[in-house]
Design a protein around this motif. Sequence first.
Motif, mmCIF file in Angstrom:
data_model
loop_
_atom_site.group_PDB
_atom_site.id
_atom_site.type_symbol
_atom_site.label_atom_id
_atom_site.label_comp_id
_atom_site.label_asym_id
_atom_site.label_seq_id
_atom_site.Cartn_x
_atom_site.Cartn_y
_atom_site.Cartn_z
ATOM 1 N N THR A 1 0.559 17.279 21.073
ATOM 2 C CA THR A 1 1.546 17.417 21.516
ATOM 3 C C THR A 1 2.633 16.314 22.297
ATOM 4 O OG1 THR A 1 1.269 18.955 20.408
ATOM 5 C CG2 THR A 1 2.898 19.470 22.024
ATOM 6 N N THR B 1 2.816 18.941 16.729
ATOM 7 C CA THR B 1 3.192 20.455 16.506
ATOM 8 C C THR B 1 1.699 21.226 15.905
ATOM 9 O OG1 THR B 1 4.414 20.625 15.348
ATOM 10 C CG2 THR B 1 4.675 21.331 17.879
ATOM 11 N N SER C 1 1.621 26.372 12.082
ATOM 12 C CA SER C 1 1.556 27.509 12.554
ATOM 13 C C SER C 1 1.066 28.917 11.461
ATOM 14 C CB SER C 1 3.456 27.725 12.492
ATOM 15 O OG SER C 1 3.686 28.155 11.026
ATOM 16 N N GLY D 1 -2.878 19.539 13.085
ATOM 17 C CA GLY D 1 -1.601 19.349 13.443
ATOM 18 C C GLY D 1 -1.305 18.791 12.296
#
Length: 125
Positions: free
Chosen positions: A50, A56, A59, A125
């Motif tokens: 990051t 990122t 999620s 990621g």
Amino acid sequence: MGERSLLTRALWFLFVGWWLTPLLVNVAWLLGITVVLLPISVKLINLVPTALTLKTPQSTVDPESARSQHNLLVRAAYFVFVGWWLSFIWANVANLFAVTVIGLPIAIWMLHRLPFVLSLYRYDG
């Protein structure tokens, strides 16, 4: 927050990521020398992708990828005997690659894999 555009990530790298990442890696490594600050050190290392390019993590937790993580005891033993020193060398070699145009793709590849080199953690990621 959604996935950032390639242009945003490239600009971040050019103006921030290239100098923030070596700083983050070396601060994390110094914190990792102590047992008390080791959890903070590992968290910082996991933030390297990051910090480098605003990459990122996913999620949602994919049950398949969670199963593909190594056993925690294996990861801890690897960290103690190999990961702590190999990750320091790996990250600083990658940082040297990052200052050249030719080495930049290799540096990004290496730094995105730093969490795995440190503790066998698969960064999704």
